[in-house]
Every structure is written in structure tokens, then in C-alpha cells.
Design a protein around this motif. Structure first.
Motif, short mmCIF file in Angstrom:
data_model
loop_
_atom_site.label_atom_id
_atom_site.label_comp_id
_atom_site.label_asym_id
_atom_site.label_seq_id
_atom_site.Cartn_x
_atom_site.Cartn_y
_atom_site.Cartn_z
N HIS A 267 -39.41 -8.42 0.13
CA HIS A 267 -38.73 -9.36 -0.76
C HIS A 267 -37.49 -9.95 -0.10
N GLY A 268 -37.61 -10.24 1.21
CA GLY A 268 -36.51 -10.83 1.95
C GLY A 268 -35.48 -9.86 2.47
N ASP A 269 -35.65 -8.57 2.18
CA ASP A 269 -34.68 -7.56 2.57
C ASP A 269 -35.19 -6.82 3.81
N LEU A 270 -34.39 -6.83 4.89
CA LEU A 270 -34.80 -6.18 6.13
C LEU A 270 -34.51 -4.68 6.14
N ARG A 271 -33.59 -4.22 5.31
CA ARG A 271 -33.12 -2.84 5.42
C ARG A 271 -34.20 -1.79 5.19
N PRO A 272 -35.07 -1.93 4.19
CA PRO A 272 -36.09 -0.89 4.02
C PRO A 272 -36.98 -0.71 5.25
N ALA A 273 -37.33 -1.81 5.92
CA ALA A 273 -38.19 -1.72 7.10
C ALA A 273 -37.47 -1.04 8.25
N VAL A 274 -36.20 -1.39 8.45
CA VAL A 274 -35.41 -0.76 9.51
C VAL A 274 -35.25 0.73 9.23
N GLU A 275 -34.93 1.09 8.00
CA GLU A 275 -34.74 2.50 7.65
C GLU A 275 -36.04 3.29 7.77
N ASN A 276 -37.16 2.66 7.43
CA ASN A 276 -38.45 3.32 7.54
C ASN A 276 -38.75 3.67 9.00
N VAL A 277 -38.49 2.73 9.90
CA VAL A 277 -38.73 2.97 11.32
C VAL A 277 -37.82 4.08 11.83
N LYS A 278 -36.55 4.01 11.52
CA LYS A 278 -35.60 5.01 12.02
C LYS A 278 -35.89 6.41 11.47
N GLN A 279 -36.43 6.46 10.30
CA GLN A 279 -36.71 7.76 9.69
C GLN A 279 -37.99 8.38 10.23
N HIS A 280 -38.98 7.55 10.57
CA HIS A 280 -40.30 8.09 10.86
C HIS A 280 -40.80 7.92 12.29
N TYR A 281 -40.16 7.07 13.10
CA TYR A 281 -40.62 6.88 14.48
C TYR A 281 -40.06 7.98 15.38
N ARG A 282 -40.94 8.64 16.13
CA ARG A 282 -40.53 9.62 17.12
C ARG A 282 -41.55 9.63 18.25
N VAL A 283 -41.08 9.96 19.48
CA VAL A 283 -41.94 10.16 20.64
C VAL A 283 -41.46 11.40 21.37
N TYR A 284 -42.41 12.28 21.73
CA TYR A 284 -42.02 13.50 22.42
C TYR A 284 -43.23 14.11 23.13
N PRO A 285 -43.00 14.91 24.18
CA PRO A 285 -44.11 15.61 24.82
C PRO A 285 -44.80 16.54 23.83
N LEU A 286 -46.10 16.71 24.00
CA LEU A 286 -46.85 17.56 23.07
C LEU A 286 -46.26 18.96 22.98
N GLY A 287 -45.80 19.50 24.10
CA GLY A 287 -45.24 20.84 24.10
C GLY A 287 -43.90 20.96 23.38
N CYS A 288 -43.28 19.83 23.04
CA CYS A 288 -41.97 19.85 22.36
C CYS A 288 -42.09 19.50 20.88
N ALA A 289 -43.29 19.66 20.32
CA ALA A 289 -43.49 19.26 18.93
C ALA A 289 -42.54 19.98 17.98
N GLY A 290 -42.20 21.24 18.30
CA GLY A 290 -41.30 22.00 17.42
C GLY A 290 -39.85 21.61 17.56
N THR A 291 -39.47 21.12 18.73
CA THR A 291 -38.08 20.73 18.99
C THR A 291 -38.05 19.38 19.70
N PRO A 292 -38.44 18.31 19.02
CA PRO A 292 -38.50 17.00 19.69
C PRO A 292 -37.12 16.52 20.08
N PRO A 293 -37.01 15.81 21.22
CA PRO A 293 -35.72 15.25 21.62
C PRO A 293 -35.27 14.15 20.67
N VAL A 294 -33.99 13.87 20.69
CA VAL A 294 -33.42 12.85 19.82
C VAL A 294 -33.91 11.47 20.27
N THR A 295 -34.26 10.63 19.30
CA THR A 295 -34.64 9.25 19.57
C THR A 295 -33.43 8.35 19.36
#
Length: 251
Positions: A115-143
Motif C-alpha cells: 500500500h505504498g509503504d516500503l517499511r514492512p518489506a524492508v523489515e521482513n527482509v532484515k528479520q528473515h534473510y540469513r546466509v551461513y555455512p551448513l555446519g554453522c546452522a546453530g550459531t549463524p554469523p551476523v548478517t
């Protein structure tokens, strides 16, 4: 890489994209999210947010897979497992699996205003996007999220001598098998070889600079006067698409 380390950095256009960012085919209506992924250390887990649209390309720009709305998560979000070149080991359950021929990969996805508001999309990405090695699933590095709205970033291929320097850099970083033998032979003929410095003399630099300019001009001529009827939206049209045969560019 100037904005942050591989895998741990996501570039995001929090207030949309403008002409400061020189990008291949952007719009100024959606939020772009860009990451450089590297699997040299092994399998990578990608936690992709819901309600995004994106894809992964290998270091040669070849399509590796979709994420989000056109991907296997169907826009619901989910965990992907990106495998390094030639991986033949075990693959755990619970992931959407992507394979790439190169260690380096670009991840690009768009998220959308509500509805013209960018904030929900930005917050959704910041809350849910992560990348980490498979072996670090329990302690992922900071994004780290870097807002690149209004900042200079160029993803346009060069059309001067530096084009060949970029190609040489990919050859050095990636397995030789990621390129077909014919292309490797052509590159070797102009001095681009694995584990050797690319150091053309002044004569060869001049030849390559001219070749880059001619190649760029040829590509533009093909684009602006395309003879492929599938490039046009309808007969006798001047409106064309460069997604001929689909956006994965395999055609």
C-alpha cells in the motif's frame, strides 16, 4: 565486496533505486536486495524471506535457480542449500537444493511495497534473510544489511580493456571446468590462463581495447535492430524484450 564480506552482507535499496546505482535492468518501484555468495568453504544455507522474487546466477552469469515467488518456496519463504561445484556428498532433508558450476554466485531478489509503504518489506527482509555455512546452522554469523539507495554501484559489463581483466579474474577464482574447453582455448589465445598472470603488452592491450569496443557496438546493433521476430511484442512493433525465450537466457 567493497560493501562487506561475501555471504555475510546484503545490499538493500531501502528507499528504492535511482541512477546513482548503475544496474543492468532496474526499476524504481521495488526494493532490490543483492548478495555475493561464495561456496569455497562448503555448502551454504540461504534463508529466503517470504513475498520476494529472485534468482541466483553463477560467476559467468548463468542461471542457477529461482528463489521466492517463482522458486520452489512459492513466495512462502524457506531454506535453500547452495552446493559448491562438483559436490557429490550427502544432502540433508528440509532444504530446496541449488547447484552451481562456480563458487561465486550473485543472489538478486526484489521485495515489494505494501500500500505504498516500503517499511514492512524492508523489515521482513532484515528479520528473515540469513546466509551461513551448513555446519554453522546453530550459531549463524551476523548478517550486515547495507542500504545502497543513492550510492554508486556499477554492475554494467565494461566495454574497454578492463573487460578482459574482469574475465581473467573469474578464471583465476573459479574451477577451470566451469568454462567449456572451446572458450578456455579462446581465452588462452589472448593470454588469459589459469594460475598465470594476465599481463598483455602494449600492442595486445590496444588490440583488446578495440575488440571490446567493437564487441559492444555489435551487441548494441543486434539489440536495436533485432531480426528475431520473438524479440517483438507483436508484428510491426517497435516494442522489444531482451528476455527472448525467458529470463534465464538459455535461448
Amino acid at each position: 565486496r567493497t560493501f562487506g564480506p561475501d555471504n555475510q552482507t546484503l545490499l538493500i535499496t531501502e528507499t528504492l533505486m535511482d541512477s546513482h546505482t548503475q544496474y543492468a535492468a532496474p526499476n524504481a518501484e521495488t526494493i532490490y536486495n543483492l548478495a555475493w555468495l561464495d561456496t569455497k568453504e562448503g555448502r551454504l544455507v540461504l534463508e529466503i524471506p517470504s513475498k520476494v522474487l529472485g534468482f541466483i546466477n553463477d560467476f559467468w552469469g548463468r542461471f542457477a535457480g529461482d528463489v521466492g515467488i517463482t522458486g520452489p518456496d512459492k513466495g512462502q519463504g524457506g531454506k535453500y542449500l547452495l552446493l559448491p561445484p562438483g559436490y557429490a556428498g550427502d544432502i540433508p532433508d528440509g532444504y530446496f537444493v541449488l547447484r552451481s558450476s562456480t563458487y561465486g554466485n550473485s543472489l538478486v531478489f526484489r521485495s515489494f511495497a505494501e500500500h505504498g509503504d516500503l517499511r514492512p518489506a524492508v523489515e521482513n527482509v532484515k528479520q528473515h534473510y540469513r546466509v551461513y555455512p551448513l555446519g554453522c546452522a546453530g550459531t549463524p554469523p551476523v548478517t550486515t544489511f547495507v542500504d545502497i539507495s543513492g550510492k554508486y554501484l556499477c554492475t554494467i559489463p565494461a566495454f574497454n580493456f578492463s573487460f578482459f581483466e574482469h574475465v581473467a579474474a573469474v578464471i583465476q577464482e573459479e574451477p577451470l571446468e566451469s568454462v567449456d574447453p572451446e572458450t578456455r582455448g579462446l581465452l588462452a589465445s589472448i593470454g588469459i590462463r589459469k594460475d598465470r598472470p594476465f599481463a598483455p603488452d602494449a600492442r595486445m592491450r590496444g588490440i583488446l581495447a578495440e575488440a571490446a569496443a567493437v564487441g559492444d557496438a555489435t551487441g548494441r546493433a543486434f539489440l536495436y535492430s533485432n531480426r528475431d521476430p520473438d524479440a517483438y511484442y507483436y508484428p510491426n512493433s517497435n516494442w522489444k524484450t531482451y528476455y527472448i525465450g525467458g529470463y534465464d537466457f538459455t535461448t
